[in-house]
Scaffold this motif. Structure first.
Motif, short mmCIF file in Angstrom:
data_model
loop_
_atom_site.label_atom_id
_atom_site.label_comp_id
_atom_site.label_asym_id
_atom_site.label_seq_id
_atom_site.Cartn_x
_atom_site.Cartn_y
_atom_site.Cartn_z
N PHE A 174 0.82 -1.22 0.00
CA PHE A 174 0.00 0.00 0.00
C PHE A 174 0.85 1.27 0.00
O PHE A 174 0.54 2.24 -0.70
CB PHE A 174 -0.95 0.01 1.20
CG PHE A 174 -2.04 -1.00 1.11
CD1 PHE A 174 -3.02 -0.91 0.13
CD2 PHE A 174 -2.10 -2.07 1.99
CE1 PHE A 174 -4.04 -1.85 0.04
CE2 PHE A 174 -3.11 -3.01 1.91
CZ PHE A 174 -4.08 -2.90 0.93
N SER A 229 1.09 4.04 -3.18
CA SER A 229 0.81 5.46 -3.03
C SER A 229 1.91 6.31 -3.64
O SER A 229 1.64 7.31 -4.31
CB SER A 229 0.64 5.82 -1.54
OG SER A 229 0.39 7.20 -1.39
N SER A 257 -4.48 4.52 -0.91
CA SER A 257 -3.36 3.59 -0.66
C SER A 257 -2.49 4.08 0.48
O SER A 257 -2.02 3.28 1.31
CB SER A 257 -2.52 3.45 -1.94
OG SER A 257 -3.29 2.93 -3.00
#
Length: 508
Positions: A383, A387, A428
């Motif tokens: 995650f 991002s 994210s």
């Protein structure tokens, strides 16, 4: 006549150079390496490799017809963008001023005539073009014979390489631009002093440091992460991680060069990427190919030697799967090449691959040290790095919007996609924070590593602050397109990094 070196922005007084003895003599200018800092033949081959890779199979046949025929075939297959070629700025200004005095200027080059004429048409400075015609390769003595046939013994010439020695030896007012060492040495031996030298080139050391993107090696510190988070103190394993870091760095730098070569024309149209060494003509693609080979070879040798060095230093720490690191480096190499050749132009798939390459570094570090990656670290990295990949694309679009420009790199994103990318990226980012909070909350997984797990909660606001600020700057258009560069150059980011280290140490 005194020798003049022009290596700074020119003024009219400095460059309006018209010796009375040569006032009516035609000025002939070479193209490759002289008027243009790069080699247009190599540039065309690179463009062909990108656009028509199947044509590479025809190279043996084309070369069999001679170099002039080879150039003709290349030029007829691809059309090099002559507008964005890396022209020698100082020489170009000089030619413009000479043209303003009414002097005849000729583009004289070994490049194919079709390409040379397109360059001449674009610049609008030349009275004529002398170039290779598919039969005769117009370099060295062939070029000198063509000059003498057209101009007799009265011509001036500007060149850059050793094949230009016969021309510079037989012309009035010899001049050079970004001269090769071999040319400078030959001219000294012939006791010829160029009347002017047009220098427009970065230093080799700075160019190579930029080309291998040494700052991007900061990403490879992720290799140490499994070892550090497991609180391992083995000197042998840290040495193994250090070798893996160097091996991975060389491999990554080789892929960066491959990417820059394949993106040569696209980079030249980009407001900042056009300054990259290969796009700017400061480095030769041939030299790049040699460095790619040497870096990959050294990287392979280090990866093979790694398990033997660790086992030799500490048999107790010998790796259970000695060549697992080599496998992960292979995954990285194949994925990066696939990204450069194709995947970077696939919407959304490109950011998935980019984020995955960060996680591959962590898995490679695990393989190099034998320390397993926890599911928590794996989930967090997915995650978090997703991002970062989204913010990179978001920043690119935001910068385009601020310049009122449209995407031209073929990645498939539109400026209207920016809000959706913001949603994907921020979601994210905060998902990675949630994973961190769940890890801290799970005492079964964290208590055996930290004596004061409650202190780890201080990491949550720090991470939230950094990620939120990153996206805020991106939304304002104040973020460098590469978040890694931002992270290692921004003082607040570095301060937060130190604060993270302090919190972790207090929690031990």
């Amino acid at each position: 006549m005194t020798d003049t070196t022009i290596d700074s922005p020119l003024t009219q007084a400095e460059t309006l150079f018209q010796d009375p003895l040569t006032a009516g003599i035609p000025l002939c200018v070479d193209l490759d390496g002289t008027l243009v800092k790069s080699d247009t033949l190599l540039d065309s081959v690179i463009v062909l490799t990108r656009q028509h890779p199947e044509a590479l199979l025809k190279f043996p046949k084309w070369l069999g017809g001679g170099k002039a025929a080879f150039k003709k075939n290349i030029t007829s297959t691809v059309q090099l963008d002559v507008v964005h070629l890396p022209y020698n700025r100082h020489l170009l200004q000089y030619l413009e001023q000479q043209r303003a005095t009414g002097r005849e200027i000729y583009l004289a080059t070994g490049a194919d005539a079709t390409l040379a004429q397109r360059v001449a048409d674009h610049l609008g400075l030349f009275s004529g073009v002398l170039a290779s015609d598919g039969t005769m390769n117009l370099i060295g003595k062939n070029k000198l014979a063509a000059f003498q046939q057209r101009f007799g013994s009265k011509f001036c010439y500007i060149g850059n390489a050793h094949p230009d020695v016969p021309l510079l030896s037989n012309c009035h007012q010899p001049m050079v631009a970004n001269p090769h060492r071999s040319l400078s040495s030959a001219l000294r031996s012939a006791k010829i002093t160029p009347s002017m030298t047009f220098t427009d080139q970065a230093s080799s050391l700075k160019a190579w440091l930029k080309a291998i993107r040494l700052h991007q090696w900061a990403k490879n510190t992720l290799i140490f992460l499994p070892l550090i988070l497991a609180h391992t103190r083995s000197a042998a394993l840290f040495l193994g991680a250090a070798i893996a870091f160097l091996s991975f760095g060389l491999c990554a730098s080789a892929t960066y060069i491959v990417n820059d070569l394949l993106d040569l024309e696209a980079d030249r149209k980009h407001i900042s990427k056009r300054r990259r060494p290969f796009a700017a003509g400061d480095l030769s693609p041939l030299a790049g190919a040699v460095v790619i080979f040497l870096f990959l070879l050294t990287s392979l040798v280090l990866a093979i030697a790694l398990p033997h060095i660790v086992a030799g230093m500490s048999p107790h720490d010998a790796l259970k799967y000695p060549y697992k690191f080599l496998e992960w480096m292979g995954v990285y190499l194949v994925s990066t090449l696939a990204y450069s050749l194709y995947l970077k132009r696939r919407v959304l798939l490109d950011v998935i691959v980019l984020s995955g390459l960060y996680t591959v570094r962590i898995l490679a570090g695990s393989a190099a040290t034998g320390v397993l990656v926890s599911t928590w670290l794996g989930a967090f990295s997915i995650f978090f790095f997703l991002s970062l990949a989204f913010v990179k694309r978001f920043a690119e679009l935001e910068n385009l919007i601020q310049r009122n420009a449209s995407p031209s790199n073929g990645r498939g994103y539109r400026t209207t996609d920016i809000e959706q990318l913001r949603s994907f990226g921020t979601a994210s980012a905060y998902a990675s924070v949630v994973v961190l909070t769940l890890y801290i909350s799970n005492l079964a997984d964290s208590a055996h590593l930290y004596s004061h797990t409650t202190r780890l909660w201080l990491l949550v606001p720090i991470l939230l602050l950094w990620l939120s600020r990153l996206w805020l700057l991106a939304s304002r258009g104040d973020l460098h397109e590469d978040p890694v560069v931002y992270a290692i150059t921004d003082r607040r980011s570095l301060a937060l990094g130190v604060l993270v280290l302090v919190v972790v140490l207090l929690a031990l």
